[in-house]
Structures are given as C-alpha cells and as structure tokens.
Design a protein around this motif. Structure first.
Motif, short mmCIF file in Angstrom:
data_model
loop_
_atom_site.label_atom_id
_atom_site.label_comp_id
_atom_site.label_asym_id
_atom_site.label_seq_id
_atom_site.Cartn_x
_atom_site.Cartn_y
_atom_site.Cartn_z
N ARG A 69 20.24 -12.48 -1.75
CA ARG A 69 19.88 -11.21 -1.12
C ARG A 69 18.37 -11.03 -1.18
O ARG A 69 17.83 -10.49 -2.16
CB ARG A 69 20.57 -10.05 -1.84
N PRO A 70 17.66 -11.50 -0.16
CA PRO A 70 16.20 -11.40 -0.18
C PRO A 70 15.71 -9.96 -0.10
O PRO A 70 16.36 -9.10 0.51
CB PRO A 70 15.78 -12.20 1.06
N SER A 71 14.60 -9.70 -0.72
CA SER A 71 14.01 -8.37 -0.69
C SER A 71 13.64 -7.96 0.73
O SER A 71 13.83 -6.81 1.12
CB SER A 71 12.77 -8.34 -1.60
N TRP A 72 13.10 -8.92 1.48
CA TRP A 72 12.77 -8.67 2.89
C TRP A 72 13.96 -9.11 3.74
O TRP A 72 13.98 -10.19 4.33
CB TRP A 72 11.53 -9.46 3.31
N LEU B 211 6.01 -4.08 7.28
CA LEU B 211 6.89 -3.56 6.22
C LEU B 211 6.08 -3.19 4.98
O LEU B 211 6.27 -2.11 4.40
CB LEU B 211 7.94 -4.61 5.87
N LEU B 212 5.18 -4.07 4.58
CA LEU B 212 4.35 -3.81 3.40
C LEU B 212 3.46 -2.58 3.62
O LEU B 212 3.26 -1.78 2.69
CB LEU B 212 3.50 -5.04 3.07
N ALA B 213 2.95 -2.45 4.83
CA ALA B 213 2.11 -1.28 5.14
C ALA B 213 2.92 0.02 5.03
O ALA B 213 2.43 1.04 4.54
CB ALA B 213 1.50 -1.43 6.52
N SER B 214 4.19 -0.04 5.47
CA SER B 214 5.03 1.16 5.43
C SER B 214 5.40 1.55 4.00
O SER B 214 5.75 2.70 3.74
CB SER B 214 6.31 0.93 6.25
N GLN B 215 5.31 0.59 3.10
CA GLN B 215 5.66 0.85 1.70
C GLN B 215 4.44 1.16 0.83
O GLN B 215 4.56 1.35 -0.38
CB GLN B 215 6.39 -0.37 1.12
N ASP C 174 3.99 1.97 -3.22
CA ASP C 174 3.32 0.98 -4.07
C ASP C 174 2.14 1.60 -4.83
O ASP C 174 1.93 1.31 -6.01
CB ASP C 174 2.82 -0.20 -3.23
N LEU C 175 1.37 2.45 -4.14
CA LEU C 175 0.23 3.11 -4.80
C LEU C 175 0.71 4.05 -5.90
O LEU C 175 0.09 4.13 -6.97
CB LEU C 175 -0.59 3.88 -3.76
N ASP C 176 1.81 4.75 -5.65
CA ASP C 176 2.36 5.66 -6.67
C ASP C 176 2.79 4.88 -7.92
O ASP C 176 2.58 5.34 -9.04
CB ASP C 176 3.55 6.44 -6.11
#
Length: 359
Positions: free
Chosen positions: A220-223, A235-239, A243-245
């Motif tokens: 079950r890959p994360s992406w 996807l990374l930009a949307s998260q 991630d900063l929190d």
C-alpha cells in the motif's frame, strides 16, 4: 564452502580464538547465555559490517573494553576472500583481502548472508518501518545499487524536514521535485519486488503451514494514485500546510504500508503468536530462495533458535524448504533433538562460557 575460519578478539563473552568452521553445516549447541548468538553475530559482522542485534557497536567489546575485531576466511566456488573488521576508538575499519573498503555495501555483494532470529516477528506484527526494512533488504541483497537510491531518498527527506522546521520555505519546491523523482523509483521497485516475491512466499507458506487459502503480501504505497513526478509534486504542495505544522514530510515511501492478507482481510489481526512466528520464518526462507533465483549465488544462513516454537512436523517441513546454501549455522539448546537433523559432514560445536569446542 562458506567460512573456513572465524577469529574473534575482545568480542562480547567469546574467548579470543580462531574457530575452524570448514563445514557446510555448523551446529552451535549450548545453554542460553553461553555465546551461541554472539558467534552468529560475529559471522554477520563479516557479511554486513554491522550487527543484527543493535546499531551500537560500542556495546560489543568485552568487559567494557574499547575495541574488538572479527576476521574470516570465506570461500565459494569462485574464490577465497579474507575479511577483517576492527573496531577501535569508536571507529570501524573493514578490509577485504587487505584493502580497506569505504562502503559496507561492498560486503553484501561478496558474502551474502541471511539471518533468522526471534526478532523477525517484527516484520510481521511490528511497526510499519520494520516491514519496509525487510522489503528493502530483499532488494538490496540482489541489487546493492538500491542502497544508494534509498540513501539518497532518506537524505532528501532529512534535509526537507530540517527546512520545514527552520526554513527557508523557498527551498521546498526544489526538494519536492527531487523527492518525487527518487520516491517514485523506490515505489516502482517495491511494487515489482513484492509482486515477484509473493510467488515464492505464498507457495512456501502453504506448503509448510498446510494453511487453507492463500496468504499474500499487499503493498500500500503512500502515494496511491501517483502517475508521474508532476503529479507527486502537486500532491506534496497540497500537503505543505500539514507538513509545516508537523515539521516533517508526511507522505512518500517512508510512509508506505505493507500487510499480510488472507481472503481480503489483514491476517495479522486474527493470527496466533505461533502463526505469526511461522510467517516470519517463511519470510526468511523465501528471501533466501528469492536471492538465489535473482543472483545464481548461494547465501550463508544463520538460524538462531528458530525451531523451538515449531512442532515436529513443521520443523521437518521447514528444514526441507531451506534452499541450497553455501553454509548454514544453527543454534540449539542441549536438550533439543539436534542430532536428528545432522548430516554426515555436520560440524557440532559445544558452546560454554564463550568457548567453542568440537564434539
């Protein structure tokens, strides 16, 4: 042939000595705490340059000493190799035929070794990172270059996490692109390897356990829906807010999930401890077979008290399932029926107070 001789100095409770191990099978027989596992660990050091028990090398020297060394002469059908490892002053030096090596992955390709321990149950019922670790090791054994890819990805994640905590945020786009590229390649290789590995694992588990229905490993890959680098970057930009929190990258191969599935359900949730232990043993046997199929090489096997929790019939089926090996080291308690498993050329060594004596 395997290891013809293994010499240890200052190593845990083992007596400083050179031990002749010139046999295809070596049985180490002794009570608990006498040094059987320590000797297996010393052999493992010669194959991986590290311990299978702890990453803390400073715990290995005997009596709070500051140094230890292990040396082995390994021989296969092609050549003889002299491996020497020395730890002193919290620094480790490894030499292959007298030449110092800078990267432990050089050992993996020269002396492939697979160890079976009670701790292997973590690959089944432990934390997700232990399952990922096992799959990574499968891949690294037959393709040491995968180690470089994994190191590169882990380094990028570490650097990105630092930026998430300390800034500047302007660097994050650059890291996301590099992480997407390396991460997708890891994800692709894991998917292909697990699919291939399942053919061996599922068949073996059925043969040894006589289990009704097929047990498989599910990736079950994360992406989950990642199509290409651009998709992952978005996807990374949307998260990024999350991630900063949290101060860390919250998706990617370092968050992949792996589970054992039977009839569509997570088998670990209902399996007994004995069944979980059996899965862990079959994983290692399948790993050995898979390695041999991929490389046409035979591994060295280290089996540490792994037969204790199997009934007699499953013991026999498990031993019969072992692949062709260059050499195998087994540990036994004195009251186990180890003589029933010996072959004409088996070397039996009694282990007592760190001293190994031929029987």
């Amino acid at each position: 042939m395997g290891f013809r001789r293994v010499a240890v100095y200052g190593y845990r409770n083992l007596q400083d000595a050179a031990v002749d191990t010139g046999a295809e099978e070596i049985f180490l027989v002794g009570e608990n705490g006498q040094g059987k596992t320590n000797f297996l660990e010393a052999v493992y050091f010669l194959s991986f340059g590290s311990s299978f028990r702890s990453a803390a090398d400073f715990l290995v020297p005997r009596d709070d000493g500051k140094e230890f060394s292990v040396r082995g002469i390994f021989q296969d059908s092609e050549r003889e190799i002299d491996i020497a490892l020395k730890y002193q002053g919290r620094k480790k030096e490894i030499r292959l035929d007298g030449k110092q090596i800078r990267d432990r992955k050089e050992l993996v390709s020269n002396v492939p070794c697979i160890v079976f321990t009670h701790g292997d149950i973590d690959f089944v019922a432990g934390r997700p990172e232990r399952r990922r670790w096992f799959i990574n090791q499968i891949m690294s054994l037959f393709n040491p270059l995968f180690i470089d890819l994994l190191r590169s990805y882990n380094r990028l994640i570490k650097q990105k996490n630092q930026v998430l905590k300390e800034g500047p945020a302007s660097l994050l786009d650059s890291y996301d692109l590099q992480i997407a590229r390396a991460g997708l390649e890891i994800q692709r290789r894991r998917r292909e390897t697990i699919q291939d590995f399942n053919r061996t694992f599922s068949r073996l588990f059925g043969e040894i356990s006589r289990f009704s229905g097929e047990l498989t490993i599910e990736y079950r890959p994360s992406w989950k829906a990642a199509e290409d680098e651009e998709h992952v970057v978005r996807l990374l930009a949307s998260q990024r807010g999350r991630d900063l929190d949290q101060g860390m990258c919250t998706s990617g191969p370092h968050r992949d999930r792996i589970r054992f599935v039977h009839q569509g359900n997570d088998y670990v949730q209902t399996a007994s401890t004995g069944q979980l232990r059996l899965i862990s043993l079959v994983l290692r046997v399948a790993q050995s077979i898979f390695f041999s199929e991929k490389t046409r090489k035979k591994p060295v096997l280290l089996l540490d008290d792994v037969l204790l929790e199997l009934d007699l019939e499953r013991r026999k089926r498990f031993l019969a399932s072992l692949p062709a090996y260059e050499q195998a080291f087994f540990t036994f308690l004195p009251d186990e029926p180890y003589r029933e498993y010996r072959k004409p050329g088996t070397l039996i060594l009694q282990v007592k107070s760190g001293i190994l004596t031929p029987v």
